[in-house]
Design an enzyme around this catalytic site. Sequence first.
Site, mmCIF file in Angstrom:
data_model
loop_
_atom_site.group_PDB
_atom_site.id
_atom_site.type_symbol
_atom_site.label_atom_id
_atom_site.label_comp_id
_atom_site.label_asym_id
_atom_site.label_seq_id
_atom_site.Cartn_x
_atom_site.Cartn_y
_atom_site.Cartn_z
ATOM 1 N N CYS B 78 -56.436 73.425 61.237
ATOM 2 C CA CYS B 78 -57.484 72.684 60.521
ATOM 3 C C CYS B 78 -57.003 72.313 59.111
ATOM 4 O O CYS B 78 -56.147 71.459 58.975
ATOM 5 C CB CYS B 78 -58.776 73.499 60.501
ATOM 6 S SG CYS B 78 -60.221 72.519 60.107
ATOM 7 N N HIS B 171 -59.566 75.904 65.938
ATOM 8 C CA HIS B 171 -59.442 77.255 65.385
ATOM 9 C C HIS B 171 -59.191 78.308 66.460
ATOM 10 O O HIS B 171 -60.119 79.004 66.864
ATOM 11 C CB HIS B 171 -60.712 77.615 64.616
ATOM 12 C CG HIS B 171 -60.905 76.815 63.383
ATOM 13 N ND1 HIS B 171 -60.183 77.040 62.235
ATOM 14 C CD2 HIS B 171 -61.714 75.772 63.111
ATOM 15 C CE1 HIS B 171 -60.542 76.180 61.308
ATOM 16 N NE2 HIS B 171 -61.472 75.391 61.808
ATOM 17 N N GLU B 173 -57.997 81.094 66.064
ATOM 18 C CA GLU B 173 -58.247 82.431 65.501
ATOM 19 C C GLU B 173 -59.704 82.857 65.677
ATOM 20 O O GLU B 173 -60.030 84.025 65.441
ATOM 21 C CB GLU B 173 -57.834 82.473 64.021
ATOM 22 C CG GLU B 173 -58.797 81.824 63.037
ATOM 23 C CD GLU B 173 -58.724 80.302 62.991
ATOM 24 O OE1 GLU B 173 -58.037 79.699 63.843
ATOM 25 O OE2 GLU B 173 -59.375 79.712 62.108
#
Lengths: 297, 197
Positions: B78, B171, B173
């Site tokens: 991002c 994302h 994560e």
Amino acid sequence: MGDHLSQQQGTLRLKRGLAEMLKGGVIMDVVTAEHAKVAEDAGACAVMALERVPADIRRDGGVARMSDPEMIEGIKAVVSIPVMAKARIGHFVEAQILQALGVDFVDESEVLSPADEAHHIDKFAFEVPFVCGATNLGEALRRIAEGAAMIRSKGEAGTGNIIEAVRHLRAITGDIRRLTQADNAELFDWAKRLQAPLPLVQEVAAAGALPVPLFCAGGIATPADAALAMQLGAQSVFVGSGIFKSDDPAPRAKAIVEATTHFRDADILAKVSRGLGAPMTGIGMDEMSQTFADRGW
Amino acid sequence: MKFGVLALQGAFGAHCSTLRELGVSARLVRTPSDLASVDAIVLPGGESTTMTKLLTSSGLFDPLAAAVDDGLPVFGTCAGLILLSSTVEPEGADVRCLGALDVTAVRNAYGRQIDSFEQPITLRDDDETFDAVFIRAPVIARVGPSVEVLATLDGRPVLVRRGPVMAATFHPELTADPRIHERFVRLATSTAPASRS
């Protein structure tokens, strides 16, 4: 956009995810588009658009409400970072309006006059994420149970006095540490005493942390205040009156951004704290006729 | 091999957790000396304007640019992708790019938070799907010939690579699925120059 059937919006993961992106940053209160540019240029990771900073709300008295949509849109137009705005506690129509305006986060805030003396907003009914204030762990978990995607200490907004935020952060993180030591039987009792749902209490005990980010708000006026909040376990800071009620807002804003990132590095903290001019004067807790932090249930 | 996560602002904690779950040592990078001690680095999501300012004020921008030029394996998500790109739109955004990927990134291209979404994507090489989380995400509007596209959404690249540099507009994560990070760990392990420490 492609396979619409498989696309999901407004999920808990997306709401908590944006809160995750704001970690290690500073969210600044701004009342004009010019303020918003100063905040973005200083490195703010988001701005809170409102008509009066808390210090002025405190001074003026009367009923404090959601800001004029025109003012919020004016701020949205000049910055590329997320824009937050405040709704009154329990005022779900103000929140509906803020969602329709496309704000990125709604703060159900005790700084405004509460609209409901028993109920907070059902935050699961919204696609926009919410942040709520808390003074202790039970309050934080009740807000999370209602759908809050971020918790912030309430502190005492508009005072430039960090003592209440420290009290609230220590209350929350201290009880989290105690929870991790409790056995299963004790967790039932904790849930009763905290007046919070048992599954959330068990989740916090297992993880040793809230299931959403914990930020600090209320009384931050200096880079050292921001670093103090971070060392006490906050993951980001909100600065309300502390920037634009000081003598020289732009350098102070930049210094607080750097202090929040390098919160454990005393050499950097010493460097960025130099020559910032006078901070906001501030208010002692015993000089105050009205506290905001006891609003919320 | 030591992995670092740029920890100036943003979702650095979530990246650290994912890397550690993979059994990889991960440390936070906030200063030039932190940077000198790692063999690969993740640039997390967050606000690219904020990170630009902090990269400059902490004296990290030039050493990071030099290290990436020298082949330091790097994974950007991002805002991290925006920092790695060669061009950022809309023009006038206060973002300084490292230029490690010949791509044009358009910030917040899907809209505001209310337009953020989750959607499965297909990874091209193994045809597996990955539940991708897009939060105020950028779009890659142009890809140079040196850049390999690893996954697309609606025809637009969302996961790209050039040598030891990998970047995603979403994302990984934030999901419990570590496969994208696993790819980066494999990429870094196979391409890292001899240990810099």
